[in-house]
Design a protein around this motif. Structure first.
Motif, short mmCIF file in Angstrom:
data_model
loop_
_atom_site.label_atom_id
_atom_site.label_comp_id
_atom_site.label_asym_id
_atom_site.label_seq_id
_atom_site.Cartn_x
_atom_site.Cartn_y
_atom_site.Cartn_z
N ALA A 102 -20.32 -58.77 11.53
CA ALA A 102 -19.13 -58.23 10.65
C ALA A 102 -19.08 -59.28 9.70
O ALA A 102 -19.20 -60.55 9.91
N ASP A 103 -18.96 -59.07 8.48
CA ASP A 103 -18.49 -60.04 7.29
C ASP A 103 -17.03 -60.11 7.32
O ASP A 103 -16.28 -59.16 7.07
N LEU A 104 -16.69 -61.25 7.83
CA LEU A 104 -15.11 -61.43 7.80
C LEU A 104 -14.55 -61.61 6.40
O LEU A 104 -13.15 -62.00 6.41
N SER A 105 -14.92 -61.70 5.39
CA SER A 105 -14.44 -61.76 4.28
C SER A 105 -13.93 -60.20 3.50
O SER A 105 -13.26 -60.18 2.57
N ASP A 106 -14.48 -59.35 4.43
CA ASP A 106 -14.08 -57.90 4.29
C ASP A 106 -13.07 -57.53 5.39
O ASP A 106 -13.37 -57.33 6.44
N LEU A 107 -11.69 -57.20 5.00
CA LEU A 107 -10.76 -56.96 6.04
C LEU A 107 -11.20 -55.61 6.91
O LEU A 107 -10.70 -55.33 7.82
N GLU A 108 -11.82 -54.75 5.92
CA GLU A 108 -12.33 -53.64 6.54
C GLU A 108 -13.47 -53.72 7.66
O GLU A 108 -13.28 -53.07 8.91
N GLU A 109 -14.30 -54.67 7.54
CA GLU A 109 -15.26 -55.23 8.53
C GLU A 109 -14.42 -55.71 9.58
O GLU A 109 -14.95 -55.50 10.83
N VAL A 110 -13.58 -56.58 9.21
CA VAL A 110 -12.70 -57.29 10.50
C VAL A 110 -11.97 -56.17 11.22
O VAL A 110 -12.08 -56.31 12.56
N ARG A 111 -11.46 -55.08 10.77
CA ARG A 111 -10.88 -54.13 11.26
C ARG A 111 -11.85 -53.57 12.34
O ARG A 111 -11.33 -52.92 13.44
N ALA A 112 -13.05 -53.15 11.79
CA ALA A 112 -14.21 -52.40 12.43
C ALA A 112 -14.74 -53.15 13.57
O ALA A 112 -14.78 -52.66 14.79
N LEU A 113 -14.66 -54.49 13.27
CA LEU A 113 -14.96 -55.25 14.46
C LEU A 113 -14.00 -55.33 15.70
O LEU A 113 -14.41 -55.22 16.71
N GLY A 114 -12.67 -55.33 15.18
CA GLY A 114 -11.82 -55.36 16.29
C GLY A 114 -11.68 -53.92 17.05
O GLY A 114 -11.61 -54.09 18.45
N GLU A 115 -12.07 -52.77 16.45
CA GLU A 115 -12.16 -51.56 16.90
C GLU A 115 -13.60 -51.43 17.76
O GLU A 115 -13.35 -51.02 19.13
N GLU A 116 -14.50 -52.02 17.52
CA GLU A 116 -15.87 -52.26 18.36
C GLU A 116 -15.46 -52.77 19.60
O GLU A 116 -15.74 -52.47 20.70
N ALA A 156 -13.62 -58.91 -0.64
CA ALA A 156 -13.97 -57.54 -1.08
C ALA A 156 -12.57 -57.07 -1.39
O ALA A 156 -12.50 -55.98 -2.31
N GLN A 157 -11.46 -57.34 -1.14
CA GLN A 157 -10.21 -56.87 -1.25
C GLN A 157 -9.44 -57.58 -2.52
O GLN A 157 -8.26 -57.49 -2.73
N GLY A 158 -10.41 -58.55 -2.97
CA GLY A 158 -9.74 -59.32 -4.18
C GLY A 158 -9.03 -60.45 -3.67
O GLY A 158 -8.31 -61.08 -4.67
N HIS A 159 -8.81 -60.90 -2.51
CA HIS A 159 -8.12 -62.12 -2.24
C HIS A 159 -8.95 -63.38 -2.40
O HIS A 159 -10.05 -63.33 -2.17
N GLU A 160 -8.18 -64.57 -2.61
CA GLU A 160 -8.99 -65.89 -2.85
C GLU A 160 -9.88 -65.65 -1.67
O GLU A 160 -9.32 -65.64 -0.39
N LEU A 161 -11.05 -66.18 -1.65
CA LEU A 161 -11.93 -66.01 -0.68
C LEU A 161 -11.91 -66.94 0.58
O LEU A 161 -11.82 -66.82 1.69
#
Length: 279
Positions: A66-80, A110-115
């Motif tokens: 997962a790419d943890l800079s993308d919160l959607e991928e963080v969520r997908a990681l948690g679900e997996e 990815a969500q526009g937050h400071e990296l």
């Protein structure tokens, strides 16, 4: 450092394909843990899996990308993880973005937050929240947040550092915010039997992030992996929570981390930023 056993315990390490995370994974495998390796590059994960498996002493090795800079991928990681793992004894939030090669360049997620804030603060806060069911299913679970002695006050009115940006300071702000969140999460999870602590593992380890930021490495990664492993495995620390460690020592973080009002406001901001992703 004394030998400690992790037989029968499952340990997830984010940012496990390089630097201290890689070495910590090897040490955890040697201690008998089932090690869950996180990384963002599938090829590097495969190589790391082979190296860690070669060190294994009774436990398994599994990988999660997962790419943890993308919160959607963080969520997908948690679900997996929730779908595949029956429980989780230890979560080590180790993945990090340093000050950068060009510290004047402000990057965004990815969500526009400071990296740096996105990876170093938002991602571990969200992942911890998502994995609470797995942590609660384990006896005496632990969360270890890898922080830094490099700490700078975070601006609650400018969390994304849009004014006067500088990369190393952004890193230091994000790490102090992580420590402050550690204390809040520790208070919230205490009744569930999960401990949450932060650690500065070592100063200027020989890692790609240190070199990229223009600093000369001073110590090897073992110097940081060993005190971090202690927080993961030492039975004497089973009930210790809400602390900041400087390597092996229970230490004082920057005073802002102990400011109740600042912590409450930070948690409110985190809820606003992460609410749509499962926080």
């Amino acid at each position: 450092m004394k030998q400690m056993s992790l037989h029968g315990r499952t340990v997830l390490i984010t940012g496990a394909t390089d630097g201290m995370g890689h070495r910590l994974a090897e040490l955890a495998a040697e201690a008998g843990a089932t090690v869950l390796l996180h990384g963002r590059d599938a090829a590097k994960l495969g190589k790391t899996e082979g190296r860690v498996r070669a060190k294994a002493s009774g436990g398994g090795v599994r990988t999660y990308r997962a790419d943890l800079s993308d919160l959607e991928e963080v969520r997908a990681l948690g679900e997996e993880l929730n779908a595949r793992e029956p429980h989780l004894d230890v979560l080590v939030n180790n993945a990090v973005v340093g000050g950068g090669a060009d510290t004047s360049r402000r990057e965004v997620s990815a969500q526009g937050h400071e990296l740096r804030f996105a990876v170093n603060t938002l991602a571990p806060a969200l992942l911890t929240r998502l994995l609470e069911p797995l942590l609660s299913a384990a006896a005496a679970a632990r969360v270890v947040n890898v922080a830094s002695m490099g700490q700078a006050p975070f601006d609650l009115d400018d969390l994304m550092f849009e004014r006067g940006y500088e990369g190393v300071e952004a890193y230091c702000r994000s790490k102090l915010a992580l420590i402050a969140h550690t204390f809040s999460a520790a208070a919230r999870l205490r009744e569930r039997g999960t401990t949450v602590n932060a650690i500065h593992p070592a100063h200027l380890m020989d890692t790609s992030i240190v070199r990229e930021s223009g600093f000369a490495p001073a110590v090897g990664v073992d110097h940081g992996a060993e005190p971090t492993l202690r927080l993961v495995a030492d039975p004497a620390l089973e009930a210790v929570t809400g602390r900041y460690f400087d390597r092996f020592d229970d230490a004082e973080a920057h005073s802002q981390a102990y400011d109740t009002e600042a912590r409450e406001r930070l948690e409110e901001r985190l809820a606003d930023l992460l609410g749509g992703h499962g926080f």
